[in-house]
Design a protein around this motif. Structure first.
Motif, short mmCIF file in Angstrom:
data_model
loop_
_atom_site.label_atom_id
_atom_site.label_comp_id
_atom_site.label_asym_id
_atom_site.label_seq_id
_atom_site.Cartn_x
_atom_site.Cartn_y
_atom_site.Cartn_z
N GLU A 330 0.86 -1.17 0.00
CA GLU A 330 0.00 0.00 0.00
C GLU A 330 0.91 1.23 0.00
O GLU A 330 1.66 1.45 0.95
N VAL A 331 0.89 2.00 -1.06
CA VAL A 331 1.76 3.17 -1.18
C VAL A 331 1.21 4.29 -0.30
O VAL A 331 0.04 4.66 -0.41
N ARG A 332 2.07 4.83 0.56
CA ARG A 332 1.63 5.83 1.53
C ARG A 332 2.26 7.22 1.34
O ARG A 332 1.74 8.19 1.85
N HIS A 333 3.37 7.29 0.63
CA HIS A 333 4.02 8.59 0.45
C HIS A 333 4.98 8.50 -0.72
O HIS A 333 5.57 7.45 -0.99
N GLU A 334 5.14 9.63 -1.43
CA GLU A 334 6.04 9.69 -2.59
C GLU A 334 6.55 11.11 -2.73
O GLU A 334 5.81 12.07 -2.50
N GLU A 335 7.84 11.27 -3.06
CA GLU A 335 8.38 12.60 -3.31
C GLU A 335 9.54 12.54 -4.29
O GLU A 335 10.24 11.54 -4.38
N ASN A 336 9.72 13.65 -5.02
CA ASN A 336 10.76 13.79 -6.02
C ASN A 336 11.86 14.69 -5.44
O ASN A 336 11.59 15.82 -5.03
N LEU A 337 13.10 14.18 -5.46
CA LEU A 337 14.24 14.90 -4.88
C LEU A 337 15.29 15.25 -5.93
O LEU A 337 16.47 15.31 -5.64
N ARG A 338 14.86 15.51 -7.17
CA ARG A 338 15.84 15.64 -8.25
C ARG A 338 16.82 16.78 -8.03
O ARG A 338 18.00 16.67 -8.38
N GLU A 339 16.36 17.93 -7.49
CA GLU A 339 17.30 19.04 -7.25
C GLU A 339 18.39 18.64 -6.26
O GLU A 339 19.52 19.12 -6.34
N HIS A 340 18.02 17.76 -5.32
CA HIS A 340 19.01 17.30 -4.35
C HIS A 340 20.10 16.46 -5.01
O HIS A 340 21.26 16.50 -4.59
N TYR A 341 19.72 15.72 -6.07
CA TYR A 341 20.75 14.92 -6.74
C TYR A 341 21.69 15.81 -7.54
O TYR A 341 22.88 15.53 -7.67
N ALA A 342 21.18 16.90 -8.10
CA ALA A 342 22.06 17.84 -8.78
C ALA A 342 23.09 18.41 -7.82
O ALA A 342 24.28 18.53 -8.14
N LEU A 343 22.66 18.76 -6.61
CA LEU A 343 23.58 19.27 -5.60
C LEU A 343 24.57 18.20 -5.16
O LEU A 343 25.76 18.48 -4.94
N THR A 344 24.10 16.97 -5.04
CA THR A 344 24.99 15.86 -4.67
C THR A 344 26.08 15.67 -5.72
O THR A 344 27.27 15.54 -5.39
N LEU A 345 25.70 15.66 -6.97
CA LEU A 345 26.66 15.47 -8.06
C LEU A 345 27.64 16.63 -8.14
O LEU A 345 28.83 16.43 -8.46
N ALA A 346 27.19 17.84 -7.84
CA ALA A 346 28.11 18.98 -7.81
C ALA A 346 29.21 18.74 -6.78
O ALA A 346 30.39 19.03 -7.03
N GLN A 388 14.96 12.18 -12.82
CA GLN A 388 14.45 12.55 -11.50
C GLN A 388 14.90 11.53 -10.47
O GLN A 388 15.42 10.47 -10.81
N LEU A 389 14.67 11.85 -9.19
CA LEU A 389 14.98 10.93 -8.10
C LEU A 389 13.75 10.85 -7.20
O LEU A 389 13.33 11.85 -6.61
N HIS A 390 13.17 9.64 -7.12
CA HIS A 390 11.93 9.48 -6.35
C HIS A 390 12.12 8.53 -5.17
O HIS A 390 12.73 7.48 -5.29
N GLN A 391 11.56 8.94 -4.04
CA GLN A 391 11.43 8.07 -2.88
C GLN A 391 9.95 7.70 -2.74
O GLN A 391 9.09 8.58 -2.68
N THR A 392 9.69 6.41 -2.68
CA THR A 392 8.32 5.91 -2.54
C THR A 392 8.25 5.01 -1.32
O THR A 392 9.04 4.07 -1.19
N LEU A 393 7.32 5.32 -0.42
CA LEU A 393 7.16 4.58 0.82
C LEU A 393 5.91 3.72 0.75
O LEU A 393 4.82 4.21 0.43
#
Length: 410
Positions: A330-346, A388-393
């Motif tokens: 049962e999927v309860r939460h989802e979010e996109n963190l793509r800007e965070h990956y750009a900062l990580t790669l920098a 994009q980078l997605h976390q799905t709970l």
């Protein structure tokens, strides 16, 4: 026309990039922060034998084409362009130039190119070879690139000026909070890498954590670090396929950066396998790179596929969420963190630049160039929403009570 001017005309005369060629020609404004240098006819031979992305990448990896200055700045200056976008006259001129190079300077792909796929796609043996190709490079090399956290996945920045180490700590803690970890619980971390999530769960939450990875070098590094920190009674990282984990009844499962290696056809079995290892009410946090949508093929471009992630596939967010939902969660939460990956790669790019000479001495110039190119290009892709980078709970529900809080408490 001089070689530098030919290439400048193809990509645009007004780019903030200087073009230089082995024939002594230059084109573009001087004093630019980045310059593209054709060092020998072999650069053009690579482009003639494989027009487009792959030929340019081969020329760069082999050292026949050089990028002076910041790689990200150079890549960001180029507009997206396909061969069909080049005016016919310029295409004819370029083809005439390149034809002779293909005939007189035949070239072979760099030795670093992974082209020999053996065995059934996403079989255990082929997955093991693909993972080893990318991750069993050198733990020392990865320490210079990733920093002390030895975490090779998207960090989470509470603020833009946070350090890479602070952001990686926050990522692991966000995963722990989403999973509802508490002392005495059990965690299975698949695709455990160098053990970052396992170490965090054991050290900060008192959780019994088991991690699995298909990289022997990662597992060796993680086991040494676990022992060094006195956490062997709580933490373990195995060289093992997640499909072979015998234990069940875990309170939580984390999958951070593994789904990209699974393949679309294997997703139902992947999620069912993780469900079967959880107790009822147990949670799964799936963290992975995705395409923005499902309108184009899942496999990445030729450069990434042959030099970085063999057999890698990026699914759409809808594909991940749907397959997860249809196979026991049962999927309860989802979010996109793509800007965070750009900062990580920098941060990773800066680390590689800072340790460039040592990195080249450790893994060789060709492999170091591969990492320099792919990390800068990936940073740009996240910024432009190409990936994009997605976390799905999700939770393993019994059809009624989910054991989830009424509102997110993380």
């Amino acid at each position: 026309m001089a070689l530098a001017a030919v290439f400048a005309r193809v990509f645009g005369d007004d780019l903030p990039i200087e073009f230089r060629a082995y024939d002594g020609s230059r084109h573009g404004p001087s004093g630019c922060s980045a310059a593209i240098v054709l060092k020998s006819p072999l650069a053009l031979a690579h482009l003639a034998s494989a027009p487009g992305e792959l030929g340019l990448a081969r020329a760069y990896v082999n050292g026949h084409l050089e990028v002076r200055g910041d790689m990200y700045t150079a890549l960001a200056a180029f507009p997206p362009i396909e061969v069909a976008d080049i005016p016919l006259g310029q295409r004819i001129e370029l083809a005439a130039r390149l034809g002779a190079y293909r005939m007189w300077w035949p070239v072979s792909p760099p030795a670093e190119e992974n082209r020999a796929a053996r065995g059934r796609r996403h079989s255990k043996s082929r997955d093991s070879r693909s993972v080893s190709y990318h991750y069993d490079v050198s733990n020392q090399f990865y320490e210079w690139v990733l920093g002390p956290s030895m975490t090779y996945t998207c960090a989470v920045f509470e603020r833009e000026d946070a350090t890479l180490e602070q952001a990686q700590h926050e990522k692991h803690d966000l995963v722990a909070r989403k999973l509802g970890l508490r002392e005495g619980m059990s965690l299975l971390d698949i695709g455990a890498g160098w053990g970052g999530m396992v170490l965090h769960a054991a050290e900060h939450y008192g959780v019994r954590a088991i991690g699995v990875t298909l990289s022997e070098e990662q597992a060796d590094w993680a086991r040494h670090t676990i022992a060094e920190r006195g956490l062997s009674h709580l933490a373990e990282v195995r060289y093992q396929d997640y499909r072979d984990v015998p234990e069940t009844g875990f309170d939580a499962v984390s999958s951070i950066g593994l789904t990209e290696h699974i393949g679309r056809d294997q997703l139902p079995g992947y999620f069912r396998s993780l469900r079967d290892r959880l107790r009822v009410g147990g949670r799964l946090l799936n963290h992975c790179i995705t395409r923005p949508d499902g309108s184009y093929p899942a496999r990445p471009g030729k450069f990434i596929r042959r030099y970085v992630f063999p057999d890698g596939e990026l699914e759409s967010p809808a594909e991940i969420l749907g397959r997860m939902n249809d196979n026991g969660f049962e999927v309860r939460h989802e979010e996109n963190l793509r800007e965070h990956y750009a900062l990580t790669l920098a941060g990773w790019c800066a680390n590689l630049d800072r340790n460039w000479r040592k990195a080249v001495a450790e893994v060789g110039p060709a492999r170091a160039r591969v990492w320099r190119l792919y990390m800068a290009a990936s940073r740009l892709a996240f910024e432009r929403d190409d990936i994009q980078l997605h976390q799905t709970l999700g939770v393993r529900s019994d059809g009624g009570a989910s054991s989830m809080p009424l509102r997110p408490d993380w």
